[in-house]
Design a protein around this motif. Structure first.
Motif, PDB file in Angstrom:
ATOM      1  N   GLU A 146      39.537  90.533  10.521  1.00 15.18           N
ATOM      2  CA  GLU A 146      40.181  91.959   9.928  1.00 15.18           C
ATOM      3  C   GLU A 146      41.648  91.766  10.481  1.00 15.18           C
ATOM      4  O   GLU A 146      42.405  91.354  11.584  1.00 15.18           O
ATOM      5  CB  GLU A 146      39.603  93.018  10.888  1.00 15.18           C
ATOM      6  N   ILE A 147      42.560  92.292   9.620  1.00 16.61           N
ATOM      7  CA  ILE A 147      43.957  92.551   9.754  1.00 16.61           C
ATOM      8  C   ILE A 147      44.128  93.432  10.642  1.00 16.61           C
ATOM      9  O   ILE A 147      43.650  94.641  10.368  1.00 16.61           O
ATOM     10  CB  ILE A 147      44.710  92.654   8.325  1.00 16.61           C
ATOM     11  N   ASP A 148      45.176  93.286  11.815  1.00 16.71           N
ATOM     12  CA  ASP A 148      45.621  94.260  12.481  1.00 16.71           C
ATOM     13  C   ASP A 148      47.048  94.420  12.251  1.00 16.71           C
ATOM     14  O   ASP A 148      47.471  95.595  12.427  1.00 16.71           O
ATOM     15  CB  ASP A 148      45.523  93.728  14.030  1.00 16.71           C
ATOM     16  N   TYR A 149      47.849  93.536  11.686  1.00 17.30           N
ATOM     17  CA  TYR A 149      49.293  93.796  11.509  1.00 17.30           C
ATOM     18  C   TYR A 149      49.417  93.146  10.133  1.00 17.30           C
ATOM     19  O   TYR A 149      49.266  91.798  10.033  1.00 17.30           O
ATOM     20  CB  TYR A 149      50.248  93.348  12.761  1.00 17.30           C
ATOM     21  N   ALA A 150      50.457  93.449   9.442  1.00 20.27           N
ATOM     22  CA  ALA A 150      50.869  92.805   8.148  1.00 20.27           C
ATOM     23  C   ALA A 150      52.317  93.208   7.916  1.00 20.27           C
ATOM     24  O   ALA A 150      52.876  94.247   8.144  1.00 20.27           O
ATOM     25  CB  ALA A 150      49.931  93.245   6.924  1.00 20.27           C
ATOM     26  N   TRP A 151      53.365  92.329   7.372  1.00 20.43           N
ATOM     27  CA  TRP A 151      54.342  92.471   7.174  1.00 20.43           C
ATOM     28  C   TRP A 151      55.053  91.520   5.914  1.00 20.43           C
ATOM     29  O   TRP A 151      54.539  90.545   5.669  1.00 20.43           O
ATOM     30  CB  TRP A 151      55.326  92.393   8.354  1.00 20.43           C
ATOM     31  N   GLU A 152      56.019  91.977   5.372  1.00 16.47           N
ATOM     32  CA  GLU A 152      56.781  91.196   4.432  1.00 16.47           C
ATOM     33  C   GLU A 152      58.184  91.093   4.791  1.00 16.47           C
ATOM     34  O   GLU A 152      58.921  92.101   5.628  1.00 16.47           O
ATOM     35  CB  GLU A 152      56.854  92.216   3.129  1.00 16.47           C
ATOM     36  N   ALA A 153      58.776  90.172   4.648  1.00 15.36           N
ATOM     37  CA  ALA A 153      60.220  90.006   5.017  1.00 15.36           C
ATOM     38  C   ALA A 153      60.868  89.065   4.085  1.00 15.36           C
ATOM     39  O   ALA A 153      60.531  88.327   3.558  1.00 15.36           O
ATOM     40  CB  ALA A 153      60.188  89.351   6.399  1.00 15.36           C
ATOM     41  N   THR A 154      62.487  89.217   4.107  1.00 11.94           N
ATOM     42  CA  THR A 154      63.329  88.534   3.249  1.00 11.94           C
ATOM     43  C   THR A 154      63.250  87.004   4.101  1.00 11.94           C
ATOM     44  O   THR A 154      63.208  87.038   5.281  1.00 11.94           O
ATOM     45  CB  THR A 154      64.608  89.284   3.661  1.00 11.94           C
ATOM     46  N   PHE A 155      63.041  86.245   3.132  1.00 13.98           N
ATOM     47  CA  PHE A 155      63.273  84.650   3.503  1.00 13.98           C
ATOM     48  C   PHE A 155      64.195  83.888   2.849  1.00 13.98           C
ATOM     49  O   PHE A 155      64.308  84.160   1.621  1.00 13.98           O
ATOM     50  CB  PHE A 155      61.981  83.908   3.503  1.00 13.98           C
ATOM     51  N   GLY A 156      64.931  83.009   3.445  1.00 15.98           N
ATOM     52  CA  GLY A 156      65.900  82.131   2.664  1.00 15.98           C
ATOM     53  C   GLY A 156      65.858  80.805   2.808  1.00 15.98           C
ATOM     54  O   GLY A 156      65.341  80.175   3.925  1.00 15.98           O
ATOM     55  N   ASP A 157      66.135  79.925   1.696  1.00 10.80           N
ATOM     56  CA  ASP A 157      66.256  78.775   1.879  1.00 10.80           C
ATOM     57  C   ASP A 157      67.490  78.246   1.246  1.00 10.80           C
ATOM     58  O   ASP A 157      68.173  78.626   0.382  1.00 10.80           O
ATOM     59  CB  ASP A 157      65.029  78.040   1.126  1.00 10.80           C
ATOM     60  N   THR A 158      67.487  76.727   1.290  1.00  8.94           N
ATOM     61  CA  THR A 158      68.574  76.051   0.509  1.00  8.94           C
ATOM     62  C   THR A 158      68.080  75.171  -0.566  1.00  8.94           C
ATOM     63  O   THR A 158      66.984  74.730  -0.487  1.00  8.94           O
ATOM     64  CB  THR A 158      69.748  75.238   1.366  1.00  8.94           C
ATOM     65  N   HIS A 159      68.979  74.765  -1.703  1.00 10.25           N
ATOM     66  CA  HIS A 159      68.396  73.888  -2.656  1.00 10.25           C
ATOM     67  C   HIS A 159      68.100  72.513  -2.177  1.00 10.25           C
ATOM     68  O   HIS A 159      67.323  71.715  -2.636  1.00 10.25           O
ATOM     69  CB  HIS A 159      69.357  74.142  -3.811  1.00 10.25           C
ATOM     70  N   ASP A 160      68.964  72.388  -1.321  1.00 13.48           N
ATOM     71  CA  ASP A 160      68.676  70.806  -0.746  1.00 13.48           C
ATOM     72  C   ASP A 160      68.029  70.758   0.493  1.00 13.48           C
ATOM     73  O   ASP A 160      67.602  69.543   0.946  1.00 13.48           O
ATOM     74  CB  ASP A 160      70.175  70.003  -0.449  1.00 13.48           C
ATOM     75  N   GLY A 161      67.381  71.716   0.981  1.00 11.11           N
ATOM     76  CA  GLY A 161      66.637  71.833   2.019  1.00 11.11           C
ATOM     77  C   GLY A 161      66.897  71.715   3.482  1.00 11.11           C
ATOM     78  O   GLY A 161      66.326  71.738   4.506  1.00 11.11           O
ATOM     79  N   LEU A 162      68.377  71.889   3.539  1.00 10.34           N
ATOM     80  CA  LEU A 162      69.123  71.812   4.865  1.00 10.34           C
ATOM     81  C   LEU A 162      69.624  73.166   5.224  1.00 10.34           C
ATOM     82  O   LEU A 162      70.203  74.036   4.147  1.00 10.34           O
ATOM     83  CB  LEU A 162      70.032  70.817   4.794  1.00 10.34           C
ATOM     84  N   PRO A 163      69.686  73.484   6.434  1.00 15.09           N
ATOM     85  CA  PRO A 163      70.336  74.913   6.756  1.00 15.09           C
ATOM     86  C   PRO A 163      71.899  74.579   6.764  1.00 15.09           C
ATOM     87  O   PRO A 163      72.549  73.477   6.785  1.00 15.09           O
ATOM     88  CB  PRO A 163      70.259  74.824   8.256  1.00 15.09           C
ATOM     89  N   TYR A 164      72.733  75.669   6.777  1.00 18.60           N
ATOM     90  CA  TYR A 164      74.171  75.558   6.807  1.00 18.60           C
ATOM     91  C   TYR A 164      74.524  75.901   8.449  1.00 18.60           C
ATOM     92  O   TYR A 164      74.186  76.810   8.908  1.00 18.60           O
ATOM     93  CB  TYR A 164      74.774  76.598   5.875  1.00 18.60           C
ATOM     94  N   ILE A 165      75.275  74.915   8.786  1.00 19.84           N
ATOM     95  CA  ILE A 165      75.779  75.128  10.253  1.00 19.84           C
ATOM     96  C   ILE A 165      77.176  74.345  10.440  1.00 19.84           C
ATOM     97  O   ILE A 165      77.505  73.475   9.934  1.00 19.84           O
ATOM     98  CB  ILE A 165      74.920  74.278  11.223  1.00 19.84           C
ATOM     99  N   GLY A 166      78.099  75.469  10.859  1.00 21.17           N
ATOM    100  CA  GLY A 166      79.341  74.674  11.102  1.00 21.17           C
ATOM    101  C   GLY A 166      80.575  75.943  10.843  1.00 21.17           C
ATOM    102  O   GLY A 166      80.270  77.056  10.440  1.00 21.17           O
ATOM    103  N   PRO A 167      81.999  75.161  10.428  1.00 21.11           N
ATOM    104  CA  PRO A 167      83.068  75.952  10.332  1.00 21.11           C
ATOM    105  C   PRO A 167      83.038  76.113   8.711  1.00 21.11           C
ATOM    106  O   PRO A 167      82.274  75.562   7.829  1.00 21.11           O
ATOM    107  CB  PRO A 167      84.102  75.111  10.613  1.00 21.11           C
ATOM    108  N   HIS A 168      83.913  77.051   8.381  1.00 22.66           N
ATOM    109  CA  HIS A 168      84.217  77.373   6.817  1.00 22.66           C
ATOM    110  C   HIS A 168      85.880  77.326   6.592  1.00 22.66           C
ATOM    111  O   HIS A 168      86.616  78.050   7.534  1.00 22.66           O
ATOM    112  CB  HIS A 168      83.677  78.607   6.307  1.00 22.66           C
ATOM    113  N   PRO A 169      86.267  76.807   5.502  1.00 22.53           N
ATOM    114  CA  PRO A 169      87.781  76.901   5.545  1.00 22.53           C
ATOM    115  C   PRO A 169      88.340  78.105   5.230  1.00 22.53           C
ATOM    116  O   PRO A 169      89.676  78.299   5.635  1.00 22.53           O
ATOM    117  CB  PRO A 169      88.141  75.782   4.425  1.00 22.53           C
TER     118      PRO A 169
END
Length: 406
Positions: free
Chosen positions: A331-354
């Motif tokens: 039986e389900i006790d908890y159910a949720w929907e959430a925003t989820f993000g991904d990138t087209h090349d499959g890697l996260p974005y980490i670091g500086p931006h100009p």
């Protein structure tokens, strides 16, 4: 941005979680972290261990953004296979990405062993199942690739799967070195540890804007300011409201937590289970005998449909779980929907931006967000401490991202 709809399970597991004040003054620090979720909490932990004067602000209660929807599966393997990573990025960078994920798992294991609030971190194996007969060749290729570069993996055939589980699949990859965790408890435990090392944390404190100066950044809130030498933006998918990453996209994902199941003895080693199909199903267990399952990602429904969609997709997830484990009284006790993000090349974005001086971004896009956050926290802490790694180039915010196979 409304990140979660429905009834997430994790808040019920920590009744006496810490609360933090609202910022009501003007402060200064070495490093300001904007965002008190998983990425921000891991960064605060590493920065304060280096003796770096750190402040964390969150516009919500800490840990109640996307981290609240996190299912808590921690794996070095990824939605994008090592084979696909090599095909997309080349051998050196593709293998390096998987090595960083494996090392992040070791770092997480070391960190949680010293935390005061138990994050329910349990080492696990993983079973990556072929959804169709056609996927067997892909799994065999990935098995050979992982073995070639020193990753501990086994290729299971149908007979071996059937001898360990109550379901049958044509093939599966069986990997070691993974884990499950309670993400909500982990965030609070990390921040609790950071405060003990001198971090200052403020909840219900929203950044209104930042001024990027020659010698640092001034962050403005409605009730105070923070002047920082460096800033880490760790605001998850809401980063898209600050700057638009053309290589990223947002959609909806779904998850359920069942009521406790009396007998899980048919679930071999309570391994983490996921599939080759896209969108895929994933499953894990909890210390109190629940099953957490998620996936079925899709385009985000209209706002007025999100809550009911979470319930409907929850039933679909429960049906899929029962196909794997025909247990009575699921039986389900908890159910949720959430925003989820991904990138087209499959890697996260980490670091500086100009366009954002003295700043770093931590964007853990993809299904391995906690592992990516560990990688990011380590790389950014080293950069702020004056030891910037060439590994940041792999996750560059200005890279050109194109759709690629997973």
């Amino acid at each position: 941005m409304e990140l979660i709809n429905g009834n997430p399970f994790w808040p019920t597991t920590l009744q006496s979680n810490s609360s933090y004040p609202v910022l009501e003054t003007n402060l200064s620090c070495d490093t300001l972290i904007i965002g008190g979720g998983m990425g921000g909490a891991l960064s605060a932990k590493l920065l304060t261990e280096r003796g770096i004067n750190t402040i964390v602000i969150d516009k919500r209660k800490v840990g109640t953004g996307s981290s609240l929807a996190n299912a808590g599966l921690l794996q070095y393997t990824n939605d994008k296979t090592l084979t696909s990573c090599i095909n997309t990025f080349g051998e050196q960078q593709g293998v390096r990405f998987y090595e960083l994920c494996r090392y992040a798992m070791l770092q997480l294991t070391e960190i949680v062993s010293k935390l005061e609030i138990d994050p329910c971190f349990v080492p696990r194996t993983s079973l990556y199942c072929a959804s169709t007969e056609d996927d067997v060749i892909k799994l065999e290729e990935e098995y050979n690739t992982l073995r070639r570069y020193g990753f501990d993996v086994e290729l299971w055939n149908r007979q071996k799967i059937e001898s360990h589980f109550p379901f049958s699949r044509a093939a599966a990859l069986y990997t070691y070195g993974d884990a499950e965790v309670n993400p909500y408890r982990l965030v609070h435990s990390l921040l609790h540890s950071s405060v003990q090392k001198g971090a200052r944390i403020f909840e219900q404190t929203e950044m209104t804007h930042c001024d990027f100066m020659e010698d640092g950044v001034v962050c403005y809130t409605s009730t105070g300011t923070i002047r920082a030498n460096k800033v880490i933006f760790s605001v998850g998918y809401e980063t898209q409201e600050i700057k638009n990453d053309r290589g990223a996209y947002l959609q909806s994902t779904y998850a359920i937590a069942t009521k406790p199941v009396k007998d899980l003895s048919s679930w071999y080693e309570q391994s983490l289970i996921w599939e080759t199909s896209r969108p895929y199903l994933y499953m894990r267990t909890t210390p109190d005998g629940r099953i957490i399952a998620g996936g079925l990602d899709e385009e985000t429904p209209r706002e007025d449909q999100r809550a009911i969609r979470a319930l409907n997709r929850g039933q679909a997830l429960l049906k899929k779980v029962a196909e794997y484990f025909p247990l009575s009284n699921l039986e389900i006790d908890y159910a949720w929907e959430a925003t989820f993000g991904d990138t087209h090349d499959g890697l996260p974005y980490i670091g500086p931006h100009p366009k954002y001086p003295h700043s770093y971004f931590l964007e853990g896009y993809g299904g391995n967000g906690t592992v990516y956050s560990m990688i990011a926290a380590s790389l950014l802490t080293n950069a702020i401490a004056g030891n910037e790694s060439k590994d940041l180039e792999l996750f560059s915010l200005t890279r050109t991202s194109k759709p690629s196979p997973v």
